[in-house]
Design a protein around this motif. Structure first.
Motif, PDB file in Angstrom:
ATOM      1  N   PHE A  93       0.819  -1.208   0.000  1.00 34.34           N
ATOM      2  CA  PHE A  93       0.000   0.000   0.000  1.00 34.34           C
ATOM      3  C   PHE A  93       0.856   1.263   0.000  1.00 34.34           C
ATOM      4  O   PHE A  93       0.561   2.233  -0.708  1.00 34.34           O
ATOM      5  CB  PHE A  93      -0.942  -0.002   1.207  1.00 34.34           C
TER       6      PHE A  93
ATOM      7  N   GLN B 256      -1.167   7.459   1.756  1.00 36.25           N
ATOM      8  CA  GLN B 256      -1.627   6.079   1.924  1.00 36.25           C
ATOM      9  C   GLN B 256      -3.054   6.021   2.476  1.00 36.25           C
ATOM     10  O   GLN B 256      -3.838   5.140   2.111  1.00 36.25           O
ATOM     11  CB  GLN B 256      -0.682   5.323   2.861  1.00 36.25           C
ATOM     12  N   GLN B 257      -3.406   6.974   3.354  1.00 38.42           N
ATOM     13  CA  GLN B 257      -4.721   6.928   3.985  1.00 38.42           C
ATOM     14  C   GLN B 257      -5.874   7.029   2.976  1.00 38.42           C
ATOM     15  O   GLN B 257      -6.797   6.206   3.012  1.00 38.42           O
ATOM     16  CB  GLN B 257      -4.836   8.030   5.039  1.00 38.42           C
TER      17      GLN B 257
ATOM     18  N   SER C 285      -6.112   3.721   1.030  1.00 33.72           N
ATOM     19  CA  SER C 285      -6.768   2.664   1.796  1.00 33.72           C
ATOM     20  C   SER C 285      -8.273   2.897   1.865  1.00 33.72           C
ATOM     21  O   SER C 285      -9.070   1.949   1.764  1.00 33.72           O
ATOM     22  CB  SER C 285      -6.185   2.602   3.213  1.00 33.72           C
TER      23      SER C 285
ATOM     24  N   HIS D  79     -11.145   0.342   0.499  1.00 36.31           N
ATOM     25  CA  HIS D  79     -12.185  -0.128   1.406  1.00 36.31           C
ATOM     26  C   HIS D  79     -13.573   0.198   0.837  1.00 36.31           C
ATOM     27  O   HIS D  79     -14.502  -0.643   0.900  1.00 36.31           O
ATOM     28  CB  HIS D  79     -12.007   0.531   2.783  1.00 36.31           C
TER      29      HIS D  79
ATOM     30  N   ARG E  83      -4.596  -8.235   4.426  1.00 34.97           N
ATOM     31  CA  ARG E  83      -3.489  -7.402   4.877  1.00 34.97           C
ATOM     32  C   ARG E  83      -3.054  -7.819   6.280  1.00 34.97           C
ATOM     33  O   ARG E  83      -3.878  -8.099   7.149  1.00 34.97           O
ATOM     34  CB  ARG E  83      -3.915  -5.926   4.919  1.00 34.97           C
TER      35      ARG E  83
ATOM     36  N   VAL F 264       0.825  -7.965   2.073  1.00 36.83           N
ATOM     37  CA  VAL F 264      -0.466  -7.789   1.410  1.00 36.83           C
ATOM     38  C   VAL F 264      -0.593  -8.898   0.369  1.00 36.83           C
ATOM     39  O   VAL F 264       0.340  -9.160  -0.396  1.00 36.83           O
ATOM     40  CB  VAL F 264      -0.573  -6.421   0.711  1.00 36.83           C
TER      41      VAL F 264
END
Length: 309
Positions: free
Chosen positions: A18, A29-30, A33, A37, A50, A55
Motif C-alpha cells: 500500500f 496512503q490513507q 486505503s 475499502h 493485509r 499484502v
C-alpha cells in the motif's frame, strides 16, 4: 465504482504494498486505503488480505483483477483506435473514379497513400458520371476522382487538381495524316463519335462547346455511354473522337492518337465529395492527391472547402 478506484486497485495488485502504491500514485496512503475499502464495500467482497508485514490478493480479488485488466486493455485499445480514426489512420476509404483517371495522377497517389496510411483499407470502384456523383451524394463512396462530369451538384464540393490533354482518336486505316499533329482543317469535316447527351450531359455539352471554340459544328454520327465504347467505335472505323491523350495505348493497333496543332484541349480532373461530411481518412487522401498533382498547394483554397474536425 469509480475509474480511479480501479486504477488504485491494479496498482496495489502490481506492488502488493500500500505504501509503495501510494508513492507511485503520488497520493497519501490513507486516502488510498479508504478508496480500496469503499470499493470492497460496493463489490461485497474483499480484494486484499493485509497483515502488518504483507499484502496478498484474495481469490475473488484475483478474478476481479483479471477482468479489470482486460477492461483496461479494451479501454486503451478503444482510445487508441478512436484517436487513429479521428486522424484518418485506420478504417476503409471508398474511392470512386472515372475509367481514364487510372492512367493519370490517381495511380501514384494511391501508392503514396498506402505507404503513409498502411492501416487504411482502400476500396476502389470504377464509376462514370453521373453515377459517381450520385455515389458521393448517398455516401456509397467517400471521395471521387473524375474528369468527365455530367453536371455540377450544389451538394458536392469540386476541387480541380490537374489537367489532362485531349487528342483526336482516328481509325488508322483512314490515313488522314502521317504528321505527329493534326491541322484543324483536317478534322472539321470528319464524322464524330461522342458521349451520349442523355447519360453524359455535361461531357456532351463540353464536346459541342470545344468544337464551337475551334470554329466548326461537329457532324455526330454515333454516341456512346462509356469511354471504351467510344474507342471501340473509333477502332471499328465509324468516326473520330476527342479523347484523353492518356488513352493512347488502348486499341493502339487500330487507332492513331493525334493532338491538334496549336490547340490545347484540356480535360479538367476534379476531386468531388459530399459537402455535408468529409471523413478524416478522405481528407488525408484529398490533401495527398492535391500535393502530388500540383507544384504548389493552394492551402487557403483547400482549407475553405474542407470542413474542420
Amino acid at each position: 465504482m469509480e475509474f480511479r478506484q480501479l486504477h488504485y486497485f491494479l496498482k496495489i495488485c502490481n506492488t502488493l504494498h500500500f505504501t509503495k502504491a501510494a508513492e507511485e500514485l503520488n497520493i497519501a496512503q490513507q486516502p488510498l486505503s479508504f478508496q480500496i475499502h469503499k470499493l470492497e464495500e460496493e463489490l461485497g467482497f474483499k480484494l486484499f488480505e493485509r497483515t502488518t508485514r504483507s499484502v496478498s490478493i484474495t481469490p475473488a480479488g484475483k478474478e476481479f483483477q483479471k477482468n479489470i485488466e482486460k477492461a483496461f486493455w479494451y479501454i486503451k485499445q478503444g482510445t487508441d483506435n478512436g484517436k487513429m480514426i479521428s486522424e484518418g489512420k485506420i478504417g476503409k476509404l471508398k474511392i470512386g473514379y472515372n475509367s481514364f483517371i487510372m492512367s493519370t495522377t490517381l495511380t501514384l497517389a494511391i501508392n503514396d497513400f498506402k505507404e503513409q496510411y498502411p492501416q487504411v483499407e482502400l476500396e476502389l470502384q470504377e464509376l462514370n458520371s453521373p453515377n459517381l456523383e450520385n455515389a458521393a451524394l448517398d455516401g456509397t463512396i467517400d471521395v471521387g476522382v473524375m474528369g468527365l462530369i455530367w453536371e455540377n451538384h450544389k451538394e458536392l464540393n469540386y476541387l480541380e487538381i490537374a489537367e489532362e490533354t485531349s487528342c483526336v482518336a482516328i481509325p488508322k486505316k483512314w490515313k488522314i495524316t502521317d504528321n505527329e499533329y493534326l491541322e484543324l482543317e483536317q478534322i472539321k469535316e470528319q464524322s464524330f463519335i461522342t458521349y451520349s447527351p442523355k447519360t453524359k450531359t455535361k461531357s456532351y455539352q463540353d464536346f459541342i462547346s470545344t468544337c464551337h471554340y475551334l470554329g466548326f459544328d461537329p457532324k455526330i454520327i454515333q454516341t456512346a455511354e462509356t469511354d471504351l465504347a467510344v474507342l471501340g467505335l473509333v477502332a471499328s472505323g465509324l468516326g473520330v473522337a476527342f479523347v484523353p491523350y492518356c488513352y493512347k495505348n488502348i486499341y493502339c493497333d487500330l487507332i492513331d492518337y493525334k493532338p491538334i496543332k496549336n490547340h490545347k484541349i484540356p480535360i479538367k480532373i476534379d476531386l468531388v465529395w459530399n459537402k455535408k461530411y468529409l471523413q478524416p481518412k478522405a481528407q488525408n487522401f484529398i490533401e495527398l492527391l492535391v500535393k502530388s498533382s500540383r507544384n504548389e498547394l493552394d492551402a487557403n483554397h483547400l482549407s475553405k472547402i474542407i470542413s474542420p474536425f
